[in-house]
Design a protein around this motif. Structure first.
Motif, PDB file in Angstrom:
ATOM      1  N   UNK A  96      -4.991  39.726  -1.732  1.00  0.00           N
ATOM      2  CA  UNK A  96      -5.092  39.497  -3.175  1.00  0.00           C
ATOM      3  C   UNK A  96      -5.023  40.833  -3.885  1.00  0.00           C
ATOM      4  N   UNK A  97      -3.970  41.013  -4.685  1.00  0.00           N
ATOM      5  CA  UNK A  97      -3.804  42.274  -5.393  1.00  0.00           C
ATOM      6  C   UNK A  97      -2.325  42.557  -5.545  1.00  0.00           C
ATOM      7  N   UNK A  98      -1.942  43.031  -6.730  1.00  0.00           N
ATOM      8  CA  UNK A  98      -0.518  43.178  -7.023  1.00  0.00           C
ATOM      9  C   UNK A  98       0.147  44.279  -6.216  1.00  0.00           C
ATOM     10  N   UNK A  99      -0.632  45.247  -5.704  1.00  0.00           N
ATOM     11  CA  UNK A  99      -0.017  46.367  -5.017  1.00  0.00           C
ATOM     12  C   UNK A  99       0.219  46.104  -3.540  1.00  0.00           C
ATOM     13  N   UNK A 100      -0.233  44.946  -3.056  1.00  0.00           N
ATOM     14  CA  UNK A 100      -0.081  44.667  -1.631  1.00  0.00           C
ATOM     15  C   UNK A 100       1.266  44.014  -1.349  1.00  0.00           C
ATOM     16  N   UNK A 101       1.882  44.411  -0.248  1.00  0.00           N
ATOM     17  CA  UNK A 101       3.168  43.842   0.091  1.00  0.00           C
ATOM     18  C   UNK A 101       3.010  42.416   0.580  1.00  0.00           C
TER      19      UNK A 101
ATOM     20  N   UNK B  33       4.686  47.046 -10.174  1.00  0.00           N
ATOM     21  CA  UNK B  33       5.092  47.575  -8.879  1.00  0.00           C
ATOM     22  C   UNK B  33       6.529  47.146  -8.603  1.00  0.00           C
ATOM     23  N   UNK B  35       9.585  47.010  -5.467  1.00  0.00           N
ATOM     24  CA  UNK B  35       9.737  46.971  -4.011  1.00  0.00           C
ATOM     25  C   UNK B  35      11.209  46.841  -3.644  1.00  0.00           C
ATOM     26  N   UNK B  37      13.069  45.194  -0.310  1.00  0.00           N
ATOM     27  CA  UNK B  37      12.913  44.459   0.933  1.00  0.00           C
ATOM     28  C   UNK B  37      14.260  44.406   1.646  1.00  0.00           C
ATOM     29  N   UNK B  50       7.997  50.973  -1.495  1.00  0.00           N
ATOM     30  CA  UNK B  50       7.253  50.473  -2.657  1.00  0.00           C
ATOM     31  C   UNK B  50       7.039  51.617  -3.645  1.00  0.00           C
ATOM     32  N   UNK B  95       6.804  43.205  -9.355  1.00  0.00           N
ATOM     33  CA  UNK B  95       5.544  42.481  -9.406  1.00  0.00           C
ATOM     34  C   UNK B  95       4.681  43.054 -10.517  1.00  0.00           C
ATOM     35  N   UNK B  96       4.203  42.173 -11.380  1.00  0.00           N
ATOM     36  CA  UNK B  96       3.312  42.591 -12.448  1.00  0.00           C
ATOM     37  C   UNK B  96       1.945  42.953 -11.884  1.00  0.00           C
ATOM     38  N   UNK B 102      -0.534  36.704 -10.818  1.00  0.00           N
ATOM     39  CA  UNK B 102      -0.621  37.959 -10.082  1.00  0.00           C
ATOM     40  C   UNK B 102      -0.272  37.727  -8.631  1.00  0.00           C
TER      41      UNK B 102
END
Lengths: 113, 117
Positions: A96-101, B33, B35, B37, B50, B95-96, B102
């Motif tokens: 849970x978190x926007x920065x995680x892939x 963010x 990315x 892939x 990233x 990604x916001x 979220x």
């Protein structure tokens, strides 16, 4: 290593059948996602879940439903399969978190005839 | 709504050469963010690199680097010393960092990269 598995790599179903696609992750991730991948369209989000029994619609939820009864498992359900649901379906999970892939499963190629 | 555009459906590069894949995005947010892939043929999608929007420094992962231009809303991927194993579909994603939806990734349509021996 994170592992996301999907129940089938290839699936052939008939129009009108109820179809279940299963996804399991083994890293205790809160978020799970179902995408549909079509040539020239990229990946489009169908549904996602951020907790057990919680779900939110993505961009193309029509014709689909989901179920998340356990944290590690997220199911995509086609109540009455149609030919326009022939596609590649990808499951993903993340913390849970926007920065995680997001970690993706191998995909299920579904053909509806 | 945010959108991600990859204007090159297909690209080709000679082995050991450098190639740059383009990506632009549209957003009114300031914190997000980005990315890249990679999806090899018949294999699982994996994260290549990233970038956090609040960081000015471009991200680098071995032979992969990005050119992040926040004002221009551009996020290109440079692959140096291309190898045969780099042949794949490459997807740019946004990604916001806000709440609500979220965690959702918004993908471009992808660029198919071929590597010639």
């Amino acid at each position: 290593d994170v592992k996301v598995t999907q129940s089938s790599r290839y699936l052939v179903k008939r129009t009108g059948e109820k179809v279940f696609l299963e996804c399991v992750q083994d890293m205790d991730h809160e978020n799970m996602f179902w995408y549909r991948q079509d040539p020239g369209l990229g990946l489009r989000l169908i549904y996602f879940s951020y907790d057990v029994k919680m779900k939110e619609k993505g961009d193309i939820p029509e014709g689909y439903s989901v179920s998340r009864e356990k944290k590690e498992r997220f199911s995509l359900i086609l109540e009455s399969a149609s030919t326009n649901q022939t596609s590649m379906y990808l499951c993903a999970s993340s913390l849970w978190g926007a920065n995680y892939e997001q970690y993706f499963g191998p995909g299920t190629r579904l053909t509806v005839t | 709504a945010q959108t991600v555009t990859q204007s090159q459906p297909e690209m080709s590069v000679q082995e050991a050469e450098t190639v740059t894949l383009s990506c632009t995005y549209d957003t009114s947010e300031s914190d997000y963010y980005l990315f890249w892939y990679k999806q090899p043929p018949s294999r699982q999608m994996i994260l290549v690199i990233r970038q956090e929007a609040y960081k000015q420094q471009n991200a680098t992962e071995n032979r992969f680097s990005v050119n992040f231009q926040k004002a221009a809303k551009s996020f290109s991927l440079k692959i140096s010393d291309s190898q045969l194993g780099d042949a794949a579909m490459y997807f740019c994603a946004y990604r916001s960092s806000n709440g609500g939806s979220q965690g959702n990734l918004i993908f471009g349509k992808g660029t198919k990269l071929s590597v010639k021996p």
